[in-house]
Design a protein around this motif. Structure first.
Motif, PDB file in Angstrom:
ATOM      1  N   VAL A  67       0.881  -1.168   0.000  1.00 40.09           N
ATOM      2  CA  VAL A  67       0.000   0.000   0.000  1.00 40.09           C
ATOM      3  C   VAL A  67       0.915   1.214   0.000  1.00 40.09           C
ATOM      4  O   VAL A  67       1.860   1.283   0.774  1.00 40.09           O
ATOM      5  CB  VAL A  67      -0.913   0.036   1.248  1.00 40.09           C
ATOM      6  CG1 VAL A  67      -1.771   1.293   1.231  1.00 40.09           C
ATOM      7  CG2 VAL A  67      -1.776  -1.204   1.319  1.00 40.09           C
ATOM      8  N   GLU A  68       0.643   2.131  -0.898  1.00 40.26           N
ATOM      9  CA  GLU A  68       1.479   3.323  -1.003  1.00 40.26           C
ATOM     10  C   GLU A  68       0.589   4.557  -1.009  1.00 40.26           C
ATOM     11  O   GLU A  68      -0.423   4.606  -1.711  1.00 40.26           O
ATOM     12  CB  GLU A  68       2.289   3.256  -2.299  1.00 40.26           C
ATOM     13  CG  GLU A  68       3.234   4.393  -2.489  1.00 40.26           C
ATOM     14  CD  GLU A  68       4.027   4.257  -3.779  1.00 40.26           C
ATOM     15  OE1 GLU A  68       4.741   5.214  -4.103  1.00 40.26           O
ATOM     16  OE2 GLU A  68       3.922   3.226  -4.464  1.00 40.26           O
ATOM     17  N   LYS A  69       0.976   5.540  -0.236  1.00 40.39           N
ATOM     18  CA  LYS A  69       0.243   6.806  -0.221  1.00 40.39           C
ATOM     19  C   LYS A  69       0.603   7.581  -1.484  1.00 40.39           C
ATOM     20  O   LYS A  69       1.760   7.677  -1.860  1.00 40.39           O
ATOM     21  CB  LYS A  69       0.622   7.618   1.013  1.00 40.39           C
ATOM     22  CG  LYS A  69      -0.162   8.919   1.133  1.00 40.39           C
ATOM     23  CD  LYS A  69       0.072   9.568   2.474  1.00 40.39           C
ATOM     24  CE  LYS A  69      -0.680  10.856   2.630  1.00 40.39           C
ATOM     25  NZ  LYS A  69      -2.101  10.761   2.418  1.00 40.39           N
ATOM     26  N   ILE A  70      -0.415   8.086  -2.156  1.00 39.08           N
ATOM     27  CA  ILE A  70      -0.207   8.971  -3.302  1.00 39.08           C
ATOM     28  C   ILE A  70      -0.931  10.272  -2.994  1.00 39.08           C
ATOM     29  O   ILE A  70      -1.720  10.347  -2.050  1.00 39.08           O
ATOM     30  CB  ILE A  70      -0.712   8.349  -4.632  1.00 39.08           C
ATOM     31  CG1 ILE A  70      -2.202   8.036  -4.559  1.00 39.08           C
ATOM     32  CG2 ILE A  70       0.099   7.125  -4.996  1.00 39.08           C
ATOM     33  CD1 ILE A  70      -2.812   7.582  -5.874  1.00 39.08           C
ATOM     34  N   HIS A  71      -0.688  11.311  -3.779  1.00 43.92           N
ATOM     35  CA  HIS A  71      -1.306  12.605  -3.553  1.00 43.92           C
ATOM     36  C   HIS A  71      -2.826  12.453  -3.567  1.00 43.92           C
ATOM     37  O   HIS A  71      -3.419  12.087  -4.581  1.00 43.92           O
ATOM     38  CB  HIS A  71      -0.854  13.607  -4.612  1.00 43.92           C
ATOM     39  CG  HIS A  71      -1.411  14.976  -4.391  1.00 43.92           C
ATOM     40  ND1 HIS A  71      -0.978  15.778  -3.372  1.00 43.92           N
ATOM     41  CD2 HIS A  71      -2.380  15.656  -5.038  1.00 43.92           C
ATOM     42  CE1 HIS A  71      -1.650  16.911  -3.402  1.00 43.92           C
ATOM     43  NE2 HIS A  71      -2.506  16.866  -4.413  1.00 43.92           N
ATOM     44  N   GLY A  72      -3.454  12.686  -2.433  1.00 42.12           N
ATOM     45  CA  GLY A  72      -4.907  12.648  -2.338  1.00 42.12           C
ATOM     46  C   GLY A  72      -5.507  11.273  -2.138  1.00 42.12           C
ATOM     47  O   GLY A  72      -6.711  11.131  -2.151  1.00 42.12           O
TER      48      GLY A  72
END
Length: 171
Positions: free
Chosen positions: A119-124
């Motif tokens: 799981v990777e955080k991306i913009h928004g």
């Protein structure tokens, strides 16, 4: 007609049913994993067996059971029903987590009905890798981006439904 009089037909129908279930499971994720090659070989063996058995089943109503399973499987896969159904059941869990993700998270957890590798955080939002090591050497997953379309510099995205996108990474 009693089932015990045609155990071969019953066994063959079960084998086709298993192939159908495995095919629907494979079609419920984005991308095709390597084990689809084994599944294709299994279907080939079933086709050869069908050709051999069709002469032995002349006049038997059992020959239509495997045929109905194959036609049903083909129709469901053609309209992407397995992918949409599995995602619909997994969406609440994945969305709840996507809204709260703070940074990269090494996965290997189940979010809904998908085993998520990363799981990777991306913009928004966030993106979830659910299929890795595919036939085309890419990784696939879902990206949650409610405010806007994800940045193409972060990967390839194709709109799926609502704020969700199918994400592809690789060559």
């Amino acid at each position: 007609m009693r089932l015990t009089r045609q155990p071969l037909a019953l066994s063959f129908s079960g084998a086709v049913g298993l192939a159908s279930l495995l095919t629907l499971f494979e079609a419920s994720t984005p991308g095709l994993s390597f084990w689809v090659l084994g599944l294709a070989l299994y279907w080939l063996v079933l086709a050869v067996a069908w050709a051999w058995l069709s002469g032995r089943w002349a006049g038997s109503s059992w020959r239509f059971v495997p045929l109905a399973l194959v036609v049903g499987t083909v129709l469901l896969v053609a309209v992407d029903a397995p992918l949409h159904a599995r995602f619909a059941l997994s969406e609440p869990s994945m969305e709840r987590y996507a809204r709260s993700v703070r940074s990269d998270h090494a996965g290997h957890r189940w979010w809904g009905l998908y085993r998520v590798d990363e799981v990777e955080k991306i913009h928004g939002g966030a993106r979830f890798m659910v299929t890795s090591l595919t036939l085309d050497w890419k990784s696939y997953g879902f990206a949650y981006s409610p405010g806007r379309a994800p940045d193409p510099a972060e990967g390839r995205y194709e709109h799926f439904t609502g704020p969700w996108y199918i994400w592809t990474d690789g060559p």
